[in-house]
Design an enzyme around this catalytic site. Structure first.
Site, PDB file in Angstrom:
ATOM      1  N   ARG A  41      13.446 -52.243 -36.963  1.00  0.00           N
ATOM      2  CA  ARG A  41      13.488 -51.290 -38.079  1.00  0.00           C
ATOM      3  C   ARG A  41      13.044 -52.016 -39.341  1.00  0.00           C
ATOM      4  O   ARG A  41      12.818 -53.225 -39.340  1.00  0.00           O
ATOM      5  CB  ARG A  41      14.859 -50.612 -38.232  1.00  0.00           C
ATOM      6  N   GLY A  42      12.933 -51.249 -40.445  1.00  0.00           N
ATOM      7  CA  GLY A  42      12.377 -51.811 -41.679  1.00  0.00           C
ATOM      8  C   GLY A  42      10.895 -51.453 -41.731  1.00  0.00           C
ATOM      9  O   GLY A  42      10.166 -51.655 -40.740  1.00  0.00           O
ATOM     10  N   ALA A  43      10.470 -50.904 -42.881  1.00  0.00           N
ATOM     11  CA  ALA A  43       9.126 -50.317 -42.960  1.00  0.00           C
ATOM     12  C   ALA A  43       7.997 -51.272 -42.537  1.00  0.00           C
ATOM     13  O   ALA A  43       7.185 -50.940 -41.652  1.00  0.00           O
ATOM     14  CB  ALA A  43       8.899 -49.787 -44.373  1.00  0.00           C
ATOM     15  N   GLN A  67      23.170 -51.762 -41.932  1.00  0.00           N
ATOM     16  CA  GLN A  67      22.145 -52.804 -42.049  1.00  0.00           C
ATOM     17  C   GLN A  67      22.580 -53.907 -43.005  1.00  0.00           C
ATOM     18  O   GLN A  67      22.192 -55.065 -42.840  1.00  0.00           O
ATOM     19  CB  GLN A  67      20.816 -52.210 -42.558  1.00  0.00           C
ATOM     20  N   ASP A  81      10.560 -47.491 -48.387  1.00  0.00           N
ATOM     21  CA  ASP A  81       9.861 -47.002 -47.191  1.00  0.00           C
ATOM     22  C   ASP A  81       8.599 -46.231 -47.524  1.00  0.00           C
ATOM     23  O   ASP A  81       7.686 -46.126 -46.710  1.00  0.00           O
ATOM     24  CB  ASP A  81      10.795 -46.139 -46.355  1.00  0.00           C
ATOM     25  N   ASN A  98      13.934 -44.742 -49.885  1.00  0.00           N
ATOM     26  CA  ASN A  98      14.533 -45.927 -49.262  1.00  0.00           C
ATOM     27  C   ASN A  98      15.816 -45.477 -48.566  1.00  0.00           C
ATOM     28  O   ASN A  98      16.201 -44.304 -48.627  1.00  0.00           O
ATOM     29  CB  ASN A  98      14.806 -47.010 -50.317  1.00  0.00           C
ATOM     30  N   LYS A  99      16.462 -46.401 -47.923  1.00  0.00           N
ATOM     31  CA  LYS A  99      17.662 -46.114 -47.131  1.00  0.00           C
ATOM     32  C   LYS A  99      18.651 -45.206 -47.865  1.00  0.00           C
ATOM     33  O   LYS A  99      18.887 -45.367 -49.062  1.00  0.00           O
ATOM     34  CB  LYS A  99      18.311 -47.454 -46.777  1.00  0.00           C
ATOM     35  N   ARG A 102       8.906 -42.632 -36.269  1.00  0.00           N
ATOM     36  CA  ARG A 102       9.754 -42.501 -37.467  1.00  0.00           C
ATOM     37  C   ARG A 102       8.864 -42.006 -38.606  1.00  0.00           C
ATOM     38  O   ARG A 102       7.832 -42.613 -38.898  1.00  0.00           O
ATOM     39  CB  ARG A 102      10.407 -43.846 -37.837  1.00  0.00           C
TER      40      ARG A 102
END
Ligand code: MRU
Length: 364
Positions: A46-48, A210, A251, A261-262, A105
């Site tokens: 995960r993570g852009a 996270q 993101d 973002n998250k 995603r």
């Protein structure tokens, strides 16, 4: 040496299963675009930027089986050579892989960016050689450019911090979320090496944790002083301790600077503004989406209720209670003090200044 989220292994992609961190180090092997799409969808990776890099390798895996069939015997001025051209079959395989990977995603634009880059690369190829190898090399370029971008973001971002700063971060925008080093954590890493970080407040980042599982783990490995806080403690510590800056990843950033973002980032930005704390977004240019004017156009991923009602294997809500789970939120540009990129620090007005980015060549 920090643990890396993925590694290309000559014919397959090996992905560190981040769902098991920090307790267990286990990897998953991906041999096809479908395997890569699955580890992205299930958030093993995960993570852009990290999912963008993995998707690039996923595109290479789409043509692996047929790569030899594309070497045609041609002649130039009577001299035989192996000419490589993309066949209609390979084009179909790449197109199918692109759809699959992009759908894994929807919010992080790096995913679509990397897939499109690989697609264009394959379509434009006209040199001799092996398609599979050429695509793997292109994916490796995307990977190494990301690390370089993060190092530069680190330097630019650290230049914004004073000695002995207390900073707060949300989610994980570290080595695990990128090809290495990290964006927001890149700033913190570089800042720490220059004596500018006294302590990092790490939001635990419900529901996927996270912050607690990944950011705290990365900081712990590098002996960077940090304290874990639950998300609802951020306001309290902004009021009672001298938080000098909030630094987060992103993101997707729209042309006007609105930033996805998250989930929870928007709330942190509101709190930062109330307490007069600068709010910085760390962004490689691959996360900038100039095709959309504002954050209202950013697709927000809706994830399963189970990820909220369960913590690990334990259910914390009544059996029939359903939870909402938008995985991201959008922070309006007006709450963002500056956007830190590999090309420099961008300040408002973002609509004007983000467009100038590609032409900026300053060195950090
Ligand atoms: O759902 P995740 O864990 O993929 O979300 C990650 C984030 O929101 C990060 O902050 C973002 O991708 C930037 S990573 C450099």
């Amino acid at each position: 040496m920090p643990v890396l989220p993925f590694k290309w292994e000559s014919s397959f992609l090996e992905v560190l299963d981040q769902r098991l961190l920090p307790g267990t180090i286990k990897t998953i092997r991906c041999h096809s675009p479908a395997d890569v799409a699955q580890v992205i969808r299930d958030m093993a990776v995960r993570g852009a930027p990290a999912i963008g890099c993995c998707a690039a390798y996923g595109m290479a895996l789409a043509i692996k089986k047929n790569s030899k069939s594309q070497a045609l015997n041609s002649k130039h001025k009577g001299i035989p050579y192996l000419e490589f051209r993309i066949s209609s079959l390979e084009l179909r395989q790449l197109t199918a892989a692109a759809h699959l990977l992009k759908a894994a995603r929807p919010t992080a634009v790096n995913l679509a960016w990397a897939v499109d880059k690989m697609m264009n690369f394959a379509s434009d190829l006209s040199t001799g050689g092996n398609l599979f190898r050429a695509m793997v090399d292109e994916a490796k370029r995307i990977e190494s450019q990301d690390v370089h971008a993060n190092r530069a973001i680190g330097k630019w971002g650290a230049s914004l911090l004073k000695k002995n700063s207390i900073v707060l971060t949300h989610c994980n925008a570290g080595a695990l979320a990128t090809a290495g080093y990290g964006t927001a954590l890149g700033v913190i890493r570089e800042g720490h090496s220059k004596g500018k970080i006294k302590k990092v407040f790490v939001d635990e980042t419900r529901p996927y944790l996270q912050g607690a599982r990944l950011t705290a783990w990365e900081l712990d490995q590098e002996h960077i002083p940090h304290e874990l806080i639950t998300d609802n403690m951020a306001a309290h510590f902004m009021k009672t301790e001298k938080v000098a800056a909030v630094i987060v990843g992103c993101d997707r950033v729209a042309a006007n600077g609105d930033t996805a973002n998250k989930i929870g980032t928007y709330g942190v930005a509101v709190l930062a503004r109330y307490h007069g704390i600068p709010f910085y977004v760390a962004m490689p240019v691959s996360t900038l989406d100039l095709t959309i004017n504002s954050g209202a156009e950013i697709p927000i991923e809706d994830r399963s209720s189970d990820e909220v009602v369960m913590v690990g294997k334990m259910r914390i809500a009544p059996l029939h209670t359903r939870a909402r789970h938008p995985a991201f939120d959008v922070t309006p540009a007006s709450l963002i003090t500056a956007i830190i990129t590999e090309h420099g620090v961008v300040k408002p007005p973002y609509t004007k200044n983000l467009r100038k980015l590609k032409w900026t060549t300053q060195k950090p």
